[in-house]
Enzyme design. Structure first.
Site, short mmCIF file in Angstrom:
data_model
loop_
_atom_site.label_atom_id
_atom_site.label_comp_id
_atom_site.label_asym_id
_atom_site.label_seq_id
_atom_site.Cartn_x
_atom_site.Cartn_y
_atom_site.Cartn_z
N VAL A 1 0.84 -1.28 0.06
CA VAL A 1 0.02 -0.09 -0.05
C VAL A 1 0.84 1.15 0.07
O VAL A 1 0.61 2.37 -0.30
CB VAL A 1 -1.03 -0.09 1.09
CG1 VAL A 1 -0.34 0.15 2.57
CG2 VAL A 1 -2.06 1.22 1.02
N LYS A 2 2.37 1.22 0.42
CA LYS A 2 2.92 2.22 0.59
C LYS A 2 3.41 2.71 -0.63
O LYS A 2 3.78 4.10 -0.76
CB LYS A 2 4.21 2.12 1.35
CG LYS A 2 3.98 1.25 2.69
CD LYS A 2 3.56 2.57 3.61
CE LYS A 2 3.49 1.97 5.12
NZ LYS A 2 3.23 3.39 6.10
N ASP A 3 3.24 2.13 -1.96
CA ASP A 3 3.41 2.80 -3.05
C ASP A 3 2.72 4.12 -3.42
O ASP A 3 3.16 4.96 -3.93
CB ASP A 3 2.97 1.73 -4.30
CG ASP A 3 4.20 0.66 -4.44
OD1 ASP A 3 4.92 0.65 -3.74
OD2 ASP A 3 3.85 -0.33 -5.15
#
Length: 453
Positions: A43-45
């Protein structure tokens, strides 16, 4: 042709998957927002690219500059993709509790990795917070991302993740559950969903050793809540500016052991190969099951991919060492299964005490059976050595037979755990297991305690 101009354009539109086996005891529909299909597998993308683009707009980073960030690994991967496409250098600062796989992946995509000790205060100059800031000050044309306090983090989830969840559930979502680290995901998604429907409950997953839950409930930042923990990616010993406590309705704490066990269960029972924080999240959902009603739609977000934890939660030896492996121990044979083929370390009755000390150091053991003419005649252990040699240093050059204790009991491989627990006590630190053909193994107090955990 349907093509993307670069890998960054593939971020988002991650699938929503219904959970079935693990959630059988929950009346509500439980859906997983699986973020592993992002190009950096987490999700950090989303927020990594948003923070870089925000920095470009504000002139914080110039062409050819260096991005510097303290990360648990996943934000670093997102930043690495952005750096590759946009032509920046990247330095990632990680704590030593992060998995080797995360560090190797970051190096594989061109990032410089700096590793710092985990068990230090945030203000300590060795902490990954402090080292990140120092490197940014020392490096020309650099930008310190600071995902904890950089509000572009939660804006990314307000603009992207929240709307996706709302649309994928046709606005029927009643609860959103996610692990809380920097706070960007829960705060951004939570703000968006609350604007759509104020009745939606935003539930944060915390870990023991983190300050979030108590601070949310009391407003007190209690340093006594802070201690080292294993779970990666969630919990903090600081209060990041990205955490909007007003948006969050409840925090649920999950143990390291449960997080690890349920990470494996997701893979084996749902076929969803995700990371450590996902194990925490689904266990938190199960702990909160009484909060959910039949017609509720619960969305739980799974942050990252299981490949980053192959050497940890998905490794039986790693799990066993920490007492996390769910094993049914029935007998002595079960307890020695992992080291049955290793030869038993022994000493001869005429060997010197110094030889026993050397063997204990070499094999990292605390007791050694003593033999004479092929028979077990005694035991030399660390307690005996400490009590006797400290009082008389000359004893290190004496034969072991002079200072050894009584020999250990011998049991068959079929001996039950109950039988072993009666034999191993304060005076008897271990038992020997007779495997036949003059082969023996040993079960120690530590082995027995591990079986009971």
């Amino acid at each position: 042709m349907k093509i993307y101009n670069n890998i960054l354009e593939t971020i988002g539109d991650t699938p929503m998957v219904k959970l079935n086996k693990l959630t059988e005891g929950i009346d509500a529909t439980v859906l997983a927002k699986v973020e592993t299909t992002n190009p950096g597998n987490s999700v950090k993308d989303r927020m990594a690219v948003k923070m870089v683009e925000d920095a470009e707009e504000k002139g914080w980073i110039k062409p050819g500059g260096t991005i510097i960030e303290g990360t648990s690994g996943n934000t670093g991967m997102g930043l690495a993709l952005a750096a590759i496409i946009k032509g920046y250098k990247l330095v990632c600062v990680l704590s030593d509790k992060q998995s080797k796989e995360k560090m190797d992946i970051l190096r594989a995509v061109g990032a410089e990795v700096v590793v710092c000790p985990n068990d230090v205060e945030p203000e300590d100059p060795r902490s990954y917070y402090s080292v990140s800031k120092r490197l940014a000050e020392e490096t020309p044309n650099s930008w310190y991302v600071n995902q904890y306090d950089n509000l572009a983090n939660r804006v990314a989830h307000y603009e992207q993740t929240g709307p996706e969840i709302w649309e994928q559930t046709d606005g029927k979502i009643t609860h959103f559950v996610v692990g809380v680290g920097t706070g960007g995901t829960i705060s951004g998604v939570g703000k968006y969903l609350k604007e759509k429907n104020p009745d939606i409950q935003i539930l944060g997953i915390d870990t023991f050793g983190s300050v979030f839950k108590k601070y949310h409930e009391t407003g007190i930042f209690d340093e006594n809540e802070i201690y080292s923990y294993i779970t990666e990616g969630i919990g903090e010993d600081i209060l990041p500016k990205n955490v909007d406590f007003d948006v969050i309705d409840h925090f649920e704490k999950v143990t390291d052991k449960d997080a690890a066990i349920y990470t494996r269960k997701l893979a084996r029972e749902e076929g969803i190969f995700v990371g450590n924080s996902a194990g925490s999240a689904i266990k938190g959902v199960l702990q909160m099951k009484d909060m959910f009603k039949k017609d509720d739609v619960v969305v739980v977000l799974f942050h990252d991919h299981g490949s980053r934890y192959v050497g940890k939660m998905f490794n039986d030896d790693w799990m066993r060492e920490r007492g996390f492996l769910e094993e049914e121990y029935q007998s002595a044979n079960d307890l020695i299964e992992s080291h049955k083929d290793q030869p038993l370390v022994t000493v001869g009755v005429e060997e010197l005490a110094s030889h026993a000390v050397a063997k204990m150091r070499a094999f990292k053991i605390s007791q050694i059976p003593v033999k004479k003419d092929g028979e077990f005649v005694g035991l030399i252990d660390e307690t005996t050595l400490i009590n006797q040699i400290v009082g008389d240093q000359q004893l290190v050059d004496e034969p072991i037979g002079k200072i050894m204790g009584p020999k250990l009991p011998i049991v068959k491989p079929s001996a039950s755990i109950k039988e072993l627990s009666k034999l191993i006590n304060k005076e008897v630190p271990a038992v020997l297991v007779d495997l036949g053909d003059d082969k023996f193994n040993i079960i120690t107090r530590h082995d027995l305690i591990s079986a009971m955990s």
